[in-house]
Design an enzyme around this catalytic site. Structure first.
Site, PDB file in Angstrom:
ATOM      1  NE  ARG A 163      -5.616  51.309 -32.409  1.00 24.71           N
ATOM      2  CZ  ARG A 163      -5.589  50.730 -31.210  1.00 24.71           C
ATOM      3  NH1 ARG A 163      -6.579  49.935 -30.855  1.00 24.71           N
ATOM      4  NH2 ARG A 163      -4.579  50.936 -30.391  1.00 24.71           N
ATOM      5  CD  GLU A 223     -11.934  50.539 -33.477  1.00 27.98           C
ATOM      6  OE1 GLU A 223     -12.741  49.597 -33.638  1.00 27.98           O
ATOM      7  OE2 GLU A 223     -10.991  50.522 -32.673  1.00 27.98           O
ATOM      8  NE  ARG A 263     -16.519  50.255 -25.340  1.00 25.92           N
ATOM      9  CZ  ARG A 263     -16.086  49.310 -24.518  1.00 25.92           C
ATOM     10  NH1 ARG A 263     -15.397  49.627 -23.466  1.00 25.92           N
ATOM     11  NH2 ARG A 263     -16.354  48.055 -24.765  1.00 25.92           N
ATOM     12  CG  HIS A 264     -14.684  51.920 -30.522  1.00 25.94           C
ATOM     13  ND1 HIS A 264     -15.670  51.267 -29.840  1.00 25.94           N
ATOM     14  CD2 HIS A 264     -13.537  51.220 -30.325  1.00 25.94           C
ATOM     15  CE1 HIS A 264     -15.141  50.198 -29.248  1.00 25.94           C
ATOM     16  NE2 HIS A 264     -13.839  50.160 -29.531  1.00 25.94           N
ATOM     17  CD  GLU A 323      -9.577  48.235 -23.321  1.00 25.29           C
ATOM     18  OE1 GLU A 323     -10.217  47.259 -23.727  1.00 25.29           O
ATOM     19  OE2 GLU A 323      -8.647  48.753 -23.966  1.00 25.29           O
ATOM     20  CB  SER A 357      -4.889  47.438 -23.274  1.00 24.45           C
ATOM     21  OG  SER A 357      -6.252  47.181 -23.388  1.00 24.45           O
ATOM     22  NE  ARG A 397     -12.369  53.760 -25.506  1.00 22.82           N
ATOM     23  CZ  ARG A 397     -12.232  52.475 -25.742  1.00 22.82           C
ATOM     24  NH1 ARG A 397     -11.858  51.668 -24.771  1.00 22.82           N
ATOM     25  NH2 ARG A 397     -12.448  51.985 -26.935  1.00 22.82           N
TER      26      ARG A 397
HETATM   27  O1  4AD Z   1      -6.288  48.523 -25.989  1.00 22.03           O
HETATM   28  P1  4AD Z   1      -5.439  49.137 -27.049  1.00 22.03           P
HETATM   29  O2  4AD Z   1      -5.714  48.753 -28.437  1.00 22.03           O
HETATM   30  O3  4AD Z   1      -3.942  48.833 -26.647  1.00 22.03           O
HETATM   31  C1  4AD Z   1      -2.825  49.304 -27.311  1.00 22.03           C
HETATM   32  O4  4AD Z   1      -2.828  50.143 -28.172  1.00 22.03           O
HETATM   33  C2  4AD Z   1      -1.550  48.729 -26.764  1.00 22.03           C
HETATM   34  N1  4AD Z   1      -0.410  49.167 -27.619  1.00 22.03           N
HETATM   35  C3  4AD Z   1      -1.359  49.202 -25.361  1.00 22.03           C
HETATM   36  C4  4AD Z   1      -0.199  48.612 -24.694  1.00 22.03           C
HETATM   37  O5  4AD Z   1       0.671  49.324 -24.249  1.00 22.03           O
HETATM   38  N2  4AD Z   1      -0.166  47.328 -24.573  1.00 22.03           N
HETATM   39  O6  4AD Z   1      -5.557  50.719 -26.923  1.00 22.03           O
HETATM   40  C5  4AD Z   1      -5.250  51.358 -25.703  1.00 22.03           C
HETATM   41  C6  4AD Z   1      -6.351  52.302 -25.295  1.00 22.03           C
HETATM   42  C7  4AD Z   1      -7.706  51.671 -25.071  1.00 22.03           C
HETATM   43  O7  4AD Z   1      -7.828  51.105 -23.802  1.00 22.03           O
HETATM   44  C8  4AD Z   1      -8.628  52.861 -25.268  1.00 22.03           C
HETATM   45  O8  4AD Z   1      -8.688  53.671 -24.110  1.00 22.03           O
HETATM   46  C9  4AD Z   1      -7.925  53.631 -26.357  1.00 22.03           C
HETATM   47  O9  4AD Z   1      -6.562  53.257 -26.317  1.00 22.03           O
HETATM   48  N3  4AD Z   1      -8.494  53.300 -27.675  1.00 22.03           N
HETATM   49  C10 4AD Z   1      -9.425  54.045 -28.311  1.00 22.03           C
HETATM   50  N4  4AD Z   1     -10.047  55.176 -27.965  1.00 22.03           N
HETATM   51  C11 4AD Z   1     -10.945  55.692 -28.827  1.00 22.03           C
HETATM   52  N5  4AD Z   1     -11.247  55.135 -30.021  1.00 22.03           N
HETATM   53  C12 4AD Z   1     -10.643  53.988 -30.426  1.00 22.03           C
HETATM   54  N6  4AD Z   1     -10.921  53.458 -31.599  1.00 22.03           N
HETATM   55  C13 4AD Z   1      -9.674  53.392 -29.547  1.00 22.03           C
HETATM   56  N7  4AD Z   1      -8.902  52.285 -29.607  1.00 22.03           N
HETATM   57  C14 4AD Z   1      -8.193  52.259 -28.468  1.00 22.03           C
HETATM   58 MG    MG Z   2      -7.464  47.107 -25.193  1.00 17.55          MG
END
Ligand code: 4AD
Ligand code: MG
Length: 435
Positions: A214, A216, A222-223, A358, A361, A409
């Site tokens: 990502r 970000e 946490r990212h 979180e 998701s 996380r």
């Molecule tokens: O909430 P996210 O974006 O959801 C999805 O990727 C969906 N495809 C999930 C689904 O099945 N509907 O990402 C899921 C999780 C987050 O809750 C977080 O724990 C982790 O992935 N996550 C990250 N961890 C670290 N750095 C980041 N930039 C993250 N982005 C998401």
């Molecule tokens: Mg999410």
């Protein structure tokens, strides 16, 4: 006489050996002390530390030339230590230097001098020598193994999906883009598309523990720009409740398994966690807004629950339900991605929260091609760009759902580490691309 490497035992095995027995050990000279008539080497291996001691003039001379962090192979007699800490030590008979370290380390790994995380990450391979770090990554390894054990026993199939992809699934803002022989290519943001493909193909239950990317730009605790994504999907569900049930069962299994199999590492880190009771509370998004309004935070339906508010919700739920693990359910459709099932207002999407943060998701997905096309348009996206996504939905897609969870996380939260980077071997963020 050359010492036989294959006879090497770990320091923990020496602790269990009878005094008087001859052993061969190998590892790093973590601390070398030569005090004239006696010399000590504090040897480190992956099981801990062991004291080697000598009063032999020749050996003392050799030890005085040894630098900290040199790799040695040694032999000697096991004896009970005279130190207060007790245990066994080794009276050195002979040792070989397998690799001599430079005398000065750029960072202190003994834990005596605090080095800030950024510098520790610059010298991560040295930083990883500390037993504390070894403990974190042993726990992380076990968390992955326990997750696999749990899911394979439930009939899930482990998948490995492409990381070079033609389109994003989690929004354009965080897409990494590169050139692919004259075409655009993106780094995968999640396994979303492919796990759904496999359910259309009849795999029924799938999961992956693999990297996601990502872009970000934010610098938070946490990212990351590259993280390890545990993604999970199952078919023939009635609604998202079927997903919540498996998720909470996995989480309880995982924490119990870690308590059982990593007790030593958890003790070293001083980490403890309670295993939450099932079922975890299901708190709707609207209930969250009501809870927040009791402490003067006014949000209206459709507003995002920001990081600070999310923490607040965590505290309020802890007070009311006596747990730090819960689900926020029934999010507004406007806050969830195009692929979520919805009545147009409320979605079947949820978040899994731990200590007000979180962790995952997920939700039930829309499985009708026609409705999906409508939702893609509603989200301001072009159905043409999603032709390949939509294809399997036209040839028999069962009702299904799943979730995605960040392993980095997870480790950070259960071990209560201050920064997500501590839970990652070689973290990636907007500034850091090495080591
Ligand atoms: O909430 P996210 O974006 O959801 C999805 O990727 C969906 N495809 C999930 C689904 O099945 N509907 O990402 C899921 C999780 C987050 O809750 C977080 O724990 C982790 O992935 N996550 C990250 N961890 C670290 N750095 C980041 N930039 C993250 N982005 C998401
Ligand atoms: Mg999410």
């Amino acid at each position: 006489m050359a010492l036989d490497l294959h006879k090497r035992v770990y320091s923990s095995e020496v602790q269990a050996s009878k005094p008087g027995s001859l052993v061969v050990v190998a590892g790093w000279a973590a601390d070398v002390k030569s005090l004239g008539k006696i010399a000590f080497i504090k040897l480190r291996d992956r099981t801990g530390y062991l004291q080697l001691v000598s009063t032999d003039a020749k050996l003392i001379e050799k030890i005085s030339k040894l630098t900290n962090e040199s790799v040695i192979l040694a032999t000697g007699k096991v004896q009970a230590s005279k130190q207060k800490s007790g245990g066994n030590e080794i009276e050195l008979k002979e040792f070989e230097v397998l690799n001599l370290s430079e005398p000065k380390m750029p960072i202190d790994i003994s834990g005596k001098i605090q080095t800030d995380l950024s510098k520790r990450l610059d010298y991560r391979v040295l930083d990883l020598k500390s037993p504390r770090n070894l403990a974190i990554f042993k726990i992380r390894s076990q968390a992955n193994a326990s997750t696999r054990d749990f899911l394979l026993a439930k009939g899930f199939i482990e998948m490995q999906t492409p990381k070079l992809v033609a389109a994003g699934t989690e929004g354009g803002a965080t897409l990494f883009q590169a050139d692919y022989y004259g075409r655009k290519v993106f780094l995968s943001q999640s396994q979303q598309l492919y796990k759904q493909y496999l359910l259309a193909a009849g795999f029924d239950r799938v999961f992956e523990i693999g990297p996601s990317f990502r872009a970000e730009k934010s610098h938070t605790m946490r990212h990351l720009t590259e993280f390890t994504h545990f993604d999970f999907e199952m078919a023939f569900i009635k609604d998202e409740e079927d997903i919540l049930n498996v998720l909470e069962e996995w989480f309880v299994y995982l924490l119990k398994d870690l308590n059982k199999k990593c007790s030593e590492q958890l003790k070293l880190l001083g980490a403890t966690f309670e295993v939450p009771k099932q079922p975890f509370p299901r708190i709707t998004y609207e209930e969250c807004l009501k809870l927040l309004s009791t402490v003067g935070v006014k949000l209206k339906f459709g507003d995002d629950i920001g990081t600070d508010e999310e923490k607040k919700v965590g505290e309020l739920i802890k007070k009311k339900y006596k747990t730090n693990a819960y689900f926020i359910t029934k999010y507004p459709y406007t806050l969830k991605p195009f692929y979520i099932k919805t009545d147009g207002k409320i979605s079947r999407g949820f978040d899994f929260e731990y200590d007000g943060e979180e962790l995952a998701s997920g939700g039930q997905r829309e499985h009708s091609a026609e409705t999906l096309t409508k939702q893609i348009k509603e989200k301001g996206l072009n159905p043409k760009d999603f032709e390949f996504y939509l294809l399997p939905f036209r040839y028999g897609m069962p009702p299904h759902g799943g979730f995605g969870l960040g392993i980095d996380r997870l480790i950070r939260y259960i071990l209560k580490l201050e920064n997500i980077r501590e839970a990652v071997l070689f973290p990636r963020d907007p500034e850091r691309l090495t080591p």
